[in-house]
Every structure is written in structure tokens, then in C-alpha cells.
Design a protein around this motif. Structure first.
Motif, mmCIF file in Angstrom:
data_model
loop_
_atom_site.group_PDB
_atom_site.id
_atom_site.type_symbol
_atom_site.label_atom_id
_atom_site.label_comp_id
_atom_site.label_asym_id
_atom_site.label_seq_id
_atom_site.Cartn_x
_atom_site.Cartn_y
_atom_site.Cartn_z
ATOM 1 N N ARG A 1 0.821 -1.211 0.000
ATOM 2 C CA ARG A 1 0.000 0.000 0.000
ATOM 3 C C ARG A 1 0.856 1.263 0.000
ATOM 4 O O ARG A 1 0.354 2.349 -0.283
ATOM 5 C CB ARG A 1 -0.903 0.037 1.242
ATOM 6 C CG ARG A 1 -1.857 -1.124 1.378
ATOM 7 C CD ARG A 1 -2.667 -0.981 2.657
ATOM 8 N NE ARG A 1 -3.500 -2.149 2.925
ATOM 9 C CZ ARG A 1 -4.270 -2.278 4.004
ATOM 10 N NH1 ARG A 1 -4.298 -1.309 4.911
ATOM 11 N NH2 ARG A 1 -4.990 -3.374 4.180
ATOM 12 N N GLN B 1 -10.085 -5.547 -4.303
ATOM 13 C CA GLN B 1 -8.871 -4.757 -4.511
ATOM 14 C C GLN B 1 -7.682 -5.689 -4.648
ATOM 15 O O GLN B 1 -7.516 -6.621 -3.859
ATOM 16 C CB GLN B 1 -8.641 -3.817 -3.338
ATOM 17 C CG GLN B 1 -7.347 -3.020 -3.437
ATOM 18 C CD GLN B 1 -7.154 -2.056 -2.277
ATOM 19 O OE1 GLN B 1 -8.029 -1.255 -1.982
ATOM 20 N NE2 GLN B 1 -6.002 -2.147 -1.620
ATOM 21 N N SER C 1 -1.528 9.765 -11.264
ATOM 22 C CA SER C 1 -2.786 9.107 -11.580
ATOM 23 C C SER C 1 -2.948 8.870 -13.072
ATOM 24 O O SER C 1 -2.493 9.658 -13.907
ATOM 25 C CB SER C 1 -3.967 9.931 -11.058
ATOM 26 O OG SER C 1 -4.049 11.170 -11.739
ATOM 27 N N THR D 1 -13.260 6.736 -9.599
ATOM 28 C CA THR D 1 -13.074 8.125 -9.182
ATOM 29 C C THR D 1 -14.263 8.931 -9.699
ATOM 30 O O THR D 1 -14.485 8.978 -10.913
ATOM 31 C CB THR D 1 -11.777 8.716 -9.755
ATOM 32 O OG1 THR D 1 -10.661 7.982 -9.238
ATOM 33 C CG2 THR D 1 -11.627 10.186 -9.372
ATOM 34 N N ALA E 1 -17.397 5.612 -4.883
ATOM 35 C CA ALA E 1 -15.983 5.981 -5.003
ATOM 36 C C ALA E 1 -15.093 4.939 -4.343
ATOM 37 O O ALA E 1 -15.442 4.370 -3.304
ATOM 38 C CB ALA E 1 -15.747 7.346 -4.369
ATOM 39 N N ASP E 2 -13.950 4.699 -4.966
ATOM 40 C CA ASP E 2 -12.924 3.776 -4.494
ATOM 41 C C ASP E 2 -13.300 2.302 -4.655
ATOM 42 O O ASP E 2 -12.542 1.427 -4.233
ATOM 43 C CB ASP E 2 -12.540 4.048 -3.032
ATOM 44 C CG ASP E 2 -11.856 5.391 -2.864
ATOM 45 O OD1 ASP E 2 -10.893 5.658 -3.597
ATOM 46 O OD2 ASP E 2 -12.292 6.182 -2.003
ATOM 47 N N THR E 3 -14.460 2.018 -5.250
ATOM 48 C CA THR E 3 -14.809 0.634 -5.550
ATOM 49 C C THR E 3 -13.928 0.129 -6.686
ATOM 50 O O THR E 3 -13.753 0.799 -7.704
ATOM 51 C CB THR E 3 -16.281 0.523 -5.973
ATOM 52 O OG1 THR E 3 -17.119 1.039 -4.938
ATOM 53 C CG2 THR E 3 -16.666 -0.921 -6.258
ATOM 54 N N TRP E 4 -13.379 -1.058 -6.546
ATOM 55 C CA TRP E 4 -12.582 -1.663 -7.617
ATOM 56 C C TRP E 4 -13.506 -2.391 -8.571
ATOM 57 O O TRP E 4 -14.371 -3.169 -8.150
ATOM 58 C CB TRP E 4 -11.535 -2.611 -7.047
ATOM 59 C CG TRP E 4 -10.342 -1.874 -6.520
ATOM 60 C CD1 TRP E 4 -10.218 -1.288 -5.294
ATOM 61 C CD2 TRP E 4 -9.116 -1.627 -7.219
ATOM 62 N NE1 TRP E 4 -8.993 -0.678 -5.177
ATOM 63 C CE2 TRP E 4 -8.295 -0.872 -6.340
ATOM 64 C CE3 TRP E 4 -8.627 -1.963 -8.464
ATOM 65 C CZ2 TRP E 4 -7.021 -0.455 -6.694
ATOM 66 C CZ3 TRP E 4 -7.347 -1.545 -8.832
ATOM 67 C CH2 TRP E 4 -6.559 -0.808 -7.947
ATOM 68 N N GLY F 1 -6.321 6.476 -3.017
ATOM 69 C CA GLY F 1 -7.438 6.155 -3.887
ATOM 70 C C GLY F 1 -7.958 7.351 -4.657
ATOM 71 O O GLY F 1 -7.183 8.179 -5.144
ATOM 72 N N SER F 2 -9.284 7.465 -4.724
ATOM 73 C CA SER F 2 -9.917 8.462 -5.584
ATOM 74 C C SER F 2 -9.605 9.892 -5.163
ATOM 75 O O SER F 2 -9.551 10.790 -6.001
ATOM 76 C CB SER F 2 -11.433 8.248 -5.594
ATOM 77 O OG SER F 2 -11.985 8.395 -4.297
ATOM 78 N N TYR F 3 -9.413 10.127 -3.870
ATOM 79 C CA TYR F 3 -9.100 11.488 -3.421
ATOM 80 C C TYR F 3 -7.822 11.985 -4.078
ATOM 81 O O TYR F 3 -7.720 13.139 -4.503
ATOM 82 C CB TYR F 3 -8.957 11.510 -1.893
ATOM 83 C CG TYR F 3 -8.649 12.877 -1.331
ATOM 84 C CD1 TYR F 3 -9.669 13.782 -1.045
ATOM 85 C CD2 TYR F 3 -7.330 13.275 -1.081
ATOM 86 C CE1 TYR F 3 -9.388 15.033 -0.529
ATOM 87 C CE2 TYR F 3 -7.038 14.516 -0.568
ATOM 88 C CZ TYR F 3 -8.073 15.397 -0.287
ATOM 89 O OH TYR F 3 -7.779 16.646 0.223
ATOM 90 N N PHE G 1 -9.978 1.481 -9.949
ATOM 91 C CA PHE G 1 -10.943 1.925 -8.944
ATOM 92 C C PHE G 1 -11.719 3.128 -9.453
ATOM 93 O O PHE G 1 -11.292 3.826 -10.377
ATOM 94 C CB PHE G 1 -10.267 2.241 -7.603
ATOM 95 C CG PHE G 1 -9.219 3.322 -7.662
ATOM 96 C CD1 PHE G 1 -9.565 4.657 -7.559
ATOM 97 C CD2 PHE G 1 -7.873 3.001 -7.791
ATOM 98 C CE1 PHE G 1 -8.603 5.655 -7.602
ATOM 99 C CE2 PHE G 1 -6.907 3.980 -7.832
ATOM 100 C CZ PHE G 1 -7.271 5.311 -7.739
#
Length: 263
Positions: free
Chosen positions: A29, A250, A201, A168, A214-217, A110-112, A166
Motif C-alpha cells: 500500500r 482490490q 494518476s 473516481t 468511489a474507491d470501488t474496484w 485512492g480516488s481522493y 478503482f
């Protein structure tokens, strides 16, 4: 007391590094897989230093020491007979990030992070090989972006591809009516050269399917979405018309390597 805190901090930090790098794959990570031996070596060194310090000072049963050494442990005498005790008290704050790694390691970026960079910079690919005849064709996001922007032979035209990343969320439309609009979102992946601190990104806009949280793979199957410049040009739209969107776990290594795949 100060030396006991230092020893305990060394031991906890070494244990935390060993836990995420040797006993699990949580380290992925934060850093690339190739850095694992260095993390393990660093953890071992910290544990050795902590043990040596603890044994030297008799931890957890410290030996009796004179008044002068006691003053040094508790703080520096200010010349008026008062020792400053802030040093040991502040040192306890350093235990918080170490305990976080041991008890509840922070998640991967992640998306942030992905929403705040839109460069989509990929390395130049000197030559693209032919895509497999059977579809859908599995591609990395970097491979898809490279083909959209660089493949003058338009190998993606009419081909069904499959990509994983993932979610965004797209930003709101601009006041003049332009912008992402309803029903669009981004399939994203973060690229690292060394660690999460240098992440960049990669984003592919998804059309035709509602956005998962959001952040779902997810794994997206679809075809290149035309718009802007033609395929094989820098102005080509990096987007996909989705046919299917399937949620997936993930991956163990959430980041993509810096080198784009030529397919």
C-alpha cells in the motif's frame, strides 16, 4: 525514563515494519514490491538497536542511577533547580503512527488522490504489437492510454477491451454547461516510481454506465469512446463506452508500475 521510551519506540517501529513487510503484504500500500528486502532489513536493524538499548538500560527494570543522570533523563536543568519534563511527554506522540501500522494500517491511496491529478502521462512506446484476435482484450490503463494517444495504426478501433481499476467520481459540470456531465466517471489507477509519495494518476473516463461508489474496484468491458482528436493523436479522448461493469476485490498490489504495457 527517556532512554526507556527510545528503546520501546525502536522495538515497536521495528515490529511494525516487520509485520507489514515480512508477515503480510500490507507494505504494498505504501511502496513498490522491490523495496521489500530493504524494509525487512530496516526492521531487523531497528529491533537489534532497540534490544541493545533495552538491555543496556535494564529495561523494563532500570538500574539505580545518581542524581545527575536522573536529571538528564527527566529533562535539562534550567539553572533554577527545575528540570524540563516535556521531552519524554512529547515522545509518546511518536507511538501513534507505529501503533496505527500494527493495529489498523492506513489504506492505499485512492480516488481522493486520483481526482487531483489529470496528467495521464505515460512513457513513449516505440512500437505496438498486434492485439489478440479474440476479445475482450485485457489492457492496463497505461497500455490503453498509450494506444489511444500514440498508436498511429489505430489498433483500438472497434476492439472490445477489458480494464481494471478503482472508481473516481467525476466533478460537477462547469457553469457554461461543459464538463463531465451526468453518467460519467473515471476508471483510475495510481502509478508509483518508488512509493505512494511520488504517485501519479491514470484515468479513463467511462460512459454509458452509472458510477459505483468511489474507491470501488471494478473491471470494465467496452470500446474506445471517440471524441476530440482521432485515435493515435495526443488530443484523442481517453474514454471508454462501457458495456459491463463488474465489482472485483482490490488487488494485493493496488499501484501500477511506471512502465506502460505495450498491449
Amino acid at each position: 525514563m527517556r532512554r526507556q521510551i527510545q528503546a520501546a519506540l525502536l522495538l515497536l517501529t521495528g515490529s511494525a515494519l516487520l509485520h507489514i513487510s515480512l508477515l503480510s503484504q500490507v507494505y504494498l500500500r505504501y511502496v513498490k514490491e522491490g523495496l521489500r528486502p530493504f524494509l525487512i532489513a530496516s526492521a531487523a536493524l531497528l529491533l537489534v538497536l532497540g534490544l541493545v538499548s533495552a538491555v543496556r538500560d535494564g529495561f523494563p527494570f532500570p538500574s539505580r542511577r545518581g542524581d545527575d543522570e536522573s536529571v538528564d533523563d527527566e529533562g535539562v536543568d534550567d539553572g533554577h533547580g527545575h528540570g524540563h519534563r516535556d521531552g519524554p511527554r512529547v515522545a509518546w506522540v511518536l507511538f501513534l503512527p507505529v501503533l496505527a501500522l500494527l493495529l489498523h494500517a492506513p489504506p492505499a491511496l485512492g480516488s481522493y488522490t486520483a481526482a487531483r491529478e489529470t496528467g495521464n502521462a505515460v512513457a513513449r512506446v516505440p512500437e505496438f504489437g498486434p492485439l489478440p484476435d479474440a476479445g475482450p482484450v485485457p489492457l492496463s490503463l497505461s497500455g490503453f492510454i498509450a494506444r489511444v494517444q500514440q498508436d498511429r495504426d489505430r489498433g483500438l478501433a472497434g476492439r472490445t477491451v477489458l480494464m481494471t481499476g478503482f472508481v473516481t467520481p467525476a466533478g460537477p459540470p462547469a457553469k457554461d454547461g461543459t464538463g463531465t456531465g451526468a453518467g460519467t466517471w473515471y476508471l483510475s489507477r495510481l502509478v508509483v516510481s518508488c512509493c505512494a509519495a511520488d504517485s501519479r494518476s491514470l484515468r479513463v473516463r467511462v460512459h454509458g454506465k452509472p458510477a459505483p461508489p468511489a474507491d470501488t474496484w471494478v473491471t470494465v468491458t467496452g470500446t474506445w469512446h471517440p471524441g476530440g482528436g482521432a485515435l493515435g493523436t495526443a488530443a484523442a479522448a481517453v474514454a471508454i463506452d462501457a458495456r459491463t461493469v463488474r465489482r472485483v476485490p482490490q488487488p494485493v498490489s493496488p499501484y501500477q508500475d511506471t512502465a506502460p504495457l505495450p498491449r
